[in-house]
Design a protein around this motif. Structure first.
Motif, PDB file in Angstrom:
ATOM      1  N   PRO A 275       0.807  -1.235   0.000  1.00  0.00           N
ATOM      2  CA  PRO A 275       0.000   0.000   0.000  1.00  0.00           C
ATOM      3  C   PRO A 275       0.834   1.276   0.000  1.00  0.00           C
ATOM      4  CG  PRO A 275      -0.908  -1.584   1.538  1.00  0.00           C
ATOM      5  CD  PRO A 275       0.411  -2.134   1.099  1.00  0.00           C
ATOM      6  N   TYR A 276       2.049   1.215   0.540  1.00  0.00           N
ATOM      7  CA  TYR A 276       2.925   2.380   0.533  1.00  0.00           C
ATOM      8  C   TYR A 276       3.625   2.519  -0.824  1.00  0.00           C
ATOM      9  CZ  TYR A 276       2.130   2.269   5.549  1.00  0.00           C
ATOM     10  OH  TYR A 276       1.531   2.252   6.790  1.00  0.00           O
ATOM     11  N   GLN A 277       4.036   1.388  -1.404  1.00  0.00           N
ATOM     12  CA  GLN A 277       4.698   1.433  -2.705  1.00  0.00           C
ATOM     13  C   GLN A 277       3.737   1.882  -3.804  1.00  0.00           C
ATOM     14  OE1 GLN A 277       7.048  -2.123  -3.736  1.00  0.00           O
ATOM     15  NE2 GLN A 277       7.177  -2.641  -1.565  1.00  0.00           N
TER      16      GLN A 277
ATOM     17  N   PHE B 143      -2.097   2.966  -1.613  1.00  0.00           N
ATOM     18  CA  PHE B 143      -3.442   2.524  -1.247  1.00  0.00           C
ATOM     19  C   PHE B 143      -3.694   2.965   0.200  1.00  0.00           C
ATOM     20  CE2 PHE B 143      -2.293  -1.249  -4.138  1.00  0.00           C
ATOM     21  CZ  PHE B 143      -2.782  -0.608  -5.268  1.00  0.00           C
ATOM     22  N   PRO B 144      -4.327   4.121   0.401  1.00  0.00           N
ATOM     23  CA  PRO B 144      -4.481   4.697   1.755  1.00  0.00           C
ATOM     24  C   PRO B 144      -5.174   3.768   2.748  1.00  0.00           C
ATOM     25  CG  PRO B 144      -4.998   6.342   0.090  1.00  0.00           C
ATOM     26  CD  PRO B 144      -4.848   5.039  -0.627  1.00  0.00           C
ATOM     27  N   ARG B 145      -6.244   3.064   2.319  1.00  0.00           N
ATOM     28  CA  ARG B 145      -6.966   2.193   3.253  1.00  0.00           C
ATOM     29  C   ARG B 145      -6.082   1.021   3.676  1.00  0.00           C
ATOM     30  NH1 ARG B 145      -8.772  -0.118   6.649  1.00  0.00           N
ATOM     31  NH2 ARG B 145     -10.899  -0.694   7.217  1.00  0.00           N
ATOM     32  N   GLY B 146      -5.252   0.536   2.769  1.00  0.00           N
ATOM     33  CA  GLY B 146      -4.312  -0.522   3.109  1.00  0.00           C
ATOM     34  C   GLY B 146      -3.260  -0.045   4.090  1.00  0.00           C
ATOM     35  N   GLN B 147      -2.823   1.207   3.938  1.00  0.00           N
ATOM     36  CA  GLN B 147      -1.865   1.786   4.875  1.00  0.00           C
ATOM     37  C   GLN B 147      -2.476   1.879   6.273  1.00  0.00           C
ATOM     38  OE1 GLN B 147      -0.459   5.560   3.319  1.00  0.00           O
ATOM     39  NE2 GLN B 147      -0.166   4.710   1.271  1.00  0.00           N
ATOM     40  N   LYS B 148      -3.739   2.314   6.329  1.00  0.00           N
ATOM     41  CA  LYS B 148      -4.424   2.452   7.616  1.00  0.00           C
ATOM     42  C   LYS B 148      -4.533   1.100   8.317  1.00  0.00           C
ATOM     43  CE  LYS B 148      -8.763   4.110   9.662  1.00  0.00           C
ATOM     44  NZ  LYS B 148     -10.116   4.680   9.361  1.00  0.00           N
TER      45      LYS B 148
ATOM     46  N   TYR C 164      -0.997  -5.207  17.650  1.00  0.00           N
ATOM     47  CA  TYR C 164      -0.338  -6.493  17.919  1.00  0.00           C
ATOM     48  C   TYR C 164       1.191  -6.449  17.974  1.00  0.00           C
ATOM     49  CZ  TYR C 164      -5.038  -7.931  16.481  1.00  0.00           C
ATOM     50  OH  TYR C 164      -6.396  -8.075  16.357  1.00  0.00           O
ATOM     51  N   GLY C 165       1.780  -5.319  17.591  1.00  0.00           N
ATOM     52  CA  GLY C 165       3.235  -5.204  17.669  1.00  0.00           C
ATOM     53  C   GLY C 165       3.981  -5.949  16.591  1.00  0.00           C
ATOM     54  N   VAL C 166       3.277  -6.414  15.554  1.00  0.00           N
ATOM     55  CA  VAL C 166       3.892  -7.083  14.402  1.00  0.00           C
ATOM     56  C   VAL C 166       3.243  -6.544  13.139  1.00  0.00           C
ATOM     57  CG1 VAL C 166       4.459  -9.210  15.653  1.00  0.00           C
ATOM     58  CG2 VAL C 166       2.239  -9.002  14.508  1.00  0.00           C
ATOM     59  N   ARG C 167       3.892  -6.779  12.008  1.00  0.00           N
ATOM     60  CA  ARG C 167       3.328  -6.350  10.736  1.00  0.00           C
ATOM     61  C   ARG C 167       2.284  -7.366  10.244  1.00  0.00           C
ATOM     62  NH1 ARG C 167       5.053  -1.162  10.843  1.00  0.00           N
ATOM     63  NH2 ARG C 167       7.322  -0.972  10.671  1.00  0.00           N
ATOM     64  N   PRO C 168       1.237  -6.904   9.564  1.00  0.00           N
ATOM     65  CA  PRO C 168       0.263  -7.843   9.001  1.00  0.00           C
ATOM     66  C   PRO C 168       0.801  -8.516   7.748  1.00  0.00           C
ATOM     67  CG  PRO C 168      -0.305  -5.607   8.361  1.00  0.00           C
ATOM     68  CD  PRO C 168       0.876  -5.497   9.306  1.00  0.00           C
TER      69      PRO C 168
ATOM     70  N   GLY D 193     -20.626 -11.057  -8.683  1.00  0.00           N
ATOM     71  CA  GLY D 193     -20.366  -9.930  -9.571  1.00  0.00           C
ATOM     72  C   GLY D 193     -20.053  -8.622  -8.871  1.00  0.00           C
ATOM     73  N   HIS D 194     -20.045  -8.631  -7.535  1.00  0.00           N
ATOM     74  CA  HIS D 194     -19.835  -7.383  -6.787  1.00  0.00           C
ATOM     75  C   HIS D 194     -18.366  -6.949  -6.837  1.00  0.00           C
ATOM     76  CE1 HIS D 194     -20.296  -4.280  -3.813  1.00  0.00           C
ATOM     77  NE2 HIS D 194     -19.388  -4.836  -3.043  1.00  0.00           N
ATOM     78  N   SER D 195     -18.142  -5.675  -7.133  1.00  0.00           N
ATOM     79  CA  SER D 195     -16.802  -5.091  -7.159  1.00  0.00           C
ATOM     80  C   SER D 195     -16.627  -4.129  -5.987  1.00  0.00           C
ATOM     81  CB  SER D 195     -16.567  -4.335  -8.473  1.00  0.00           C
ATOM     82  OG  SER D 195     -16.634  -5.203  -9.576  1.00  0.00           O
ATOM     83  N   TYR D 196     -15.394  -4.009  -5.515  1.00  0.00           N
ATOM     84  CA  TYR D 196     -15.130  -3.141  -4.370  1.00  0.00           C
ATOM     85  C   TYR D 196     -13.645  -2.829  -4.290  1.00  0.00           C
ATOM     86  CZ  TYR D 196     -13.295  -7.363  -2.086  1.00  0.00           C
ATOM     87  OH  TYR D 196     -12.558  -8.482  -1.778  1.00  0.00           O
ATOM     88  N   THR D 197     -13.287  -1.865  -3.478  1.00  0.00           N
ATOM     89  CA  THR D 197     -11.895  -1.613  -3.113  1.00  0.00           C
ATOM     90  C   THR D 197     -11.831  -1.529  -1.599  1.00  0.00           C
ATOM     91  OG1 THR D 197     -12.198   0.788  -3.342  1.00  0.00           O
ATOM     92  CG2 THR D 197     -11.312  -0.388  -5.250  1.00  0.00           C
ATOM     93  N   LEU D 198     -10.791  -2.115  -1.021  1.00  0.00           N
ATOM     94  CA  LEU D 198     -10.601  -2.035   0.421  1.00  0.00           C
ATOM     95  C   LEU D 198      -9.134  -1.786   0.741  1.00  0.00           C
ATOM     96  CD1 LEU D 198     -12.080  -2.212   3.152  1.00  0.00           C
ATOM     97  CD2 LEU D 198     -11.476  -4.641   3.228  1.00  0.00           C
TER      98      LEU D 198
END
Length: 416
Positions: free
Chosen positions: A283-285, A288-293, A302-306, A341-346
């Motif tokens: 998301p940083y590269q 993608f703002p929502r991914g960064q959040k 949790y003190g670890v990266r996802p 058929g549903h489209s989305y961005t997260l």
């Protein structure tokens, strides 16, 4: 009179408790708390819990609190089926998700269909999950073997087109379909020119990996493809390093996750090529703002990266919420219709639940593991991956005709 009053009070309490139960939406989470995929399972669990926490803080789903009811599959299809049955019949969950292996997801999904509940496959990559074994109650968020092989194959053909390959493959559904798919997209279907060695699943030992990797070394191949995952992949990479194969062959892995990379270590992972649908640095590269959040909230909690497996379970919980709210109900048939058929961005760019097979279409990223010094610059020493290529979901996935051909080969109808 006293007896009638007591009965009336009891009846009122019963109705109150029923109303309380009705105000809760239960999600059944079927994951490997133990076994060879336990590290993947932990990340799935953390991602799911974070999604549920956020959703409840925001008012729940249709005003109802969400409860996560969990069971341990231990990586066993039989246990996964038993868990699914218990979650639906005894716990009364509204849907079930999970599975760090395709065998578990496929078997569990069939039980969910039998009991008329949706099943969302998390880290399941075998083509069969939404292909030959697919059905109308199964939705898979993770890219399948065809998609990852297509993306990886494009990159490998461009950069290692004339090289000789050797495959070391886990002897089960995902391993077979992943090897077959990658051979197709790299033009390495000639097994005499590009041989392979199978390793037992689920009970492979170090000697099995040593034997297979020595065969790879003796073959004079240029590219070593490790069609392994979880603990098996971790052990095989360490054996390959001990045999000094990294200096002789380019190591390629169909799928990678941050958890695996961290378990192996930056020195061994350096230069390894693989694919992923999501990792915390992407998301940083790619902005993608929502991914960064999500990445920042997860790390704060949790003190670890996802990892990609955490992102998958997080995405599934939110997609279930979205489908229920659009449909206005938890009724299974209505949700199937809402999802198809549903489209989305997260957490990244556009994704879609394809209608004819329920495969989630999303971009697959080809990544190369960074040098050790770059990995260590991150405060949690988790900055492993550099994106070197990608393929959009619609281009990566099977066409309808290719999917129908897979179904026909398994004597299945050309529809779910």
């Amino acid at each position: 009179m006293r007896r009638r009053t007591t009965l009336l009070v009891g009846f009122v309490l019963f109705l109150s408790s029923f109303a309380l139960m009705a105000d809760t939406i239960k999600l059944g989470f079927n994951y490997p708390k133990s076994g060879r995929y336990r590290d993947l399972g932990l990340q799935q669990r953390l991602g799911a819990f974070l999604a549920v926490e956020e959703i409840n803080k925001a008012g729940g789903i249709l005003g109802k609190n969400v409860e996560l009811v969990i069971r341990n599959t231990m990586g066993s299809p039989e246990r996964g089926v038993a868990n699914t049955k218990e979650l639906i019949q005894k716990e009364g969950v509204d849907m079930v998700f999970g599975g760090a292996s395709s065998a578990v997801a496929i078997a569990s999904g069939k039980m969910a269909k039998k009991l008329d509940r949706l099943y969302f496959g998390t880290t399941t990559s075998a083509n069969a999950t939404t292909g030959s074994e697919g059905h109308d109650h199964m939705f898979r968020e993770y890219p399948n073997a065809w998609m990852t092989a297509n993306a990886l194959g494009h990159y490998l053909k461009e950069n290692f087109g004339d090289d000789r390959y050797f495959y070391v493959t886990a002897d089960y559904t995902w391993g077979h379909s992943s090897e077959a798919s990658l051979r197709t997209f790299t033009d390495t279907t000639d097994e005499k020119a590009h041989p392979h060695a199978l390793t037992p699943f689920p009970n492979a030992h170090m000697q099995d990996f040593t034997k297979a990797l020595k065969a790879a070394e003796a073959s004079n191949a240029d590219v070593l493809v490790l069609v392994l995952y979880g603990n098996d992949l971790i052990r095989a990479l360490k054996v390959a390093y001990d045999l000094d194969l990294k200096s002789k062959l380019q190591i390629v892995i169909p799928n990678i996750s941050l958890g695996i990379a961290e378990s192996v270590g930056a020195t061994i992972m350096q230069g390894v090529i693989s694919t992923t649908p999501w990792e915390w640095t992407i998301p940083y590269q790619l902005d993608f703002p929502r991914g960064q959040k999500f990445a920042e909230s997860f790390t704060e909690h949790y003190g670890v990266r996802p990892t990609s497996t955490a992102a998958t379970s997080y995405d599934i919980v939110y997609q279930y919420k979205d489908a229920v709210e659009r449909a206005g109900t938890t009724d299974t048939k209505a949700l199937i219709k809402a999802l198809e058929g549903h489209s989305y961005t997260l957490l990244k760019d556009k994704q879609q639940w394809r209608a004819f097979d329920h495969q989630n279409l999303q971009t697959v990223y080809v990544v190369r593991c960074k040098p050790r010094l770059e990995v260590m610059k991150d405060e949690l020493r988790s900055d492993f991956f550099e994106v070197v290529g990608s393929l959009e979901g619609e281009k990566a996935a099977q066409t309808f005709d290719e999917w129908k051909a897979e179904r026909a080969a398994a004597n299945k109808p050309p529809h779910l």
